[in-house]
Design a protein around this motif. Sequence first.
Motif, short mmCIF file in Angstrom:
data_model
loop_
_atom_site.label_atom_id
_atom_site.label_comp_id
_atom_site.label_asym_id
_atom_site.label_seq_id
_atom_site.Cartn_x
_atom_site.Cartn_y
_atom_site.Cartn_z
N UNK A 57 -83.56 74.04 -22.33
CA UNK A 57 -82.79 74.39 -23.53
C UNK A 57 -82.23 75.81 -23.42
N UNK A 58 -83.04 76.73 -22.90
CA UNK A 58 -82.59 78.11 -22.74
C UNK A 58 -81.45 78.18 -21.72
N UNK A 59 -81.60 77.45 -20.61
CA UNK A 59 -80.54 77.44 -19.59
C UNK A 59 -79.25 76.83 -20.13
N UNK A 60 -79.37 75.79 -20.94
CA UNK A 60 -78.17 75.19 -21.53
C UNK A 60 -77.49 76.17 -22.48
N UNK A 61 -78.28 76.91 -23.23
CA UNK A 61 -77.71 77.92 -24.13
C UNK A 61 -76.98 78.99 -23.33
N UNK A 62 -77.61 79.44 -22.23
CA UNK A 62 -76.95 80.43 -21.37
C UNK A 62 -75.68 79.86 -20.76
N UNK A 63 -75.74 78.60 -20.34
CA UNK A 63 -74.56 77.97 -19.74
C UNK A 63 -73.41 77.93 -20.75
N UNK A 64 -73.70 77.58 -21.99
CA UNK A 64 -72.64 77.55 -23.01
C UNK A 64 -72.06 78.95 -23.21
N UNK A 65 -72.92 79.97 -23.21
CA UNK A 65 -72.43 81.34 -23.36
C UNK A 65 -71.54 81.72 -22.18
N UNK A 66 -71.97 81.36 -20.97
CA UNK A 66 -71.15 81.67 -19.78
C UNK A 66 -69.84 80.91 -19.80
N UNK A 67 -69.87 79.67 -20.24
CA UNK A 67 -68.64 78.90 -20.34
C UNK A 67 -67.67 79.54 -21.33
N UNK A 68 -68.21 80.03 -22.45
CA UNK A 68 -67.37 80.70 -23.44
C UNK A 68 -66.78 81.98 -22.86
N UNK A 69 -67.59 82.75 -22.14
CA UNK A 69 -67.09 83.97 -21.52
C UNK A 69 -66.01 83.64 -20.49
N UNK A 70 -66.22 82.61 -19.71
CA UNK A 70 -65.23 82.20 -18.72
C UNK A 70 -63.94 81.77 -19.40
N UNK A 71 -64.06 81.03 -20.48
CA UNK A 71 -62.88 80.62 -21.23
C UNK A 71 -62.12 81.84 -21.76
#
Length: 106
Positions: A57-71
Motif C-alpha cells: 500500500x505504501x509503495x502504491x501511494x509512492x507510485x501514485x505520487x511519482x506518477x503525478x510528479x511525472x505528469x
Amino acid sequence: MLVWLVAFSGATALFAAGFVVVAVMWLRKLRETVSSAVNESANQQMRTAQRLGDAVAHMQKQQRAYEQQLHNLAQASLKLRQELTSVAHRLEHHDPDIMRGDRTVH
C-alpha cells in the motif's frame, strides 16, 4: 505352573495397560505441542502478510505520487516547448536574420 502363567499374563496385561496410558498421554502432549507450533506459525504468517500488505500500500501511494510528479513535469515540458516555439516564431517574424545566425547577440 498355572499360577506362574496367570501371574505372567496379569503382569503382561498390566504392562500393556501402562504402556497404552503412557502412549495416550504422550500423544496428547504431542498434539498440544504441534497445535501450539502450528498456531504460532499461522500467527507469524498473518503478521508477515499484514506487513507485506502495508508495504505494498505504501509503495502504491509512492507510485501514485511519482506518477503525478511525472505528469506535472511532462506538462511543464510541453508548456516550455510551446513557449520556446512561440518565441522562436516571434523572433523569426520580427527579425529573420536572427534565425539564420547572421547576427550575434551580446
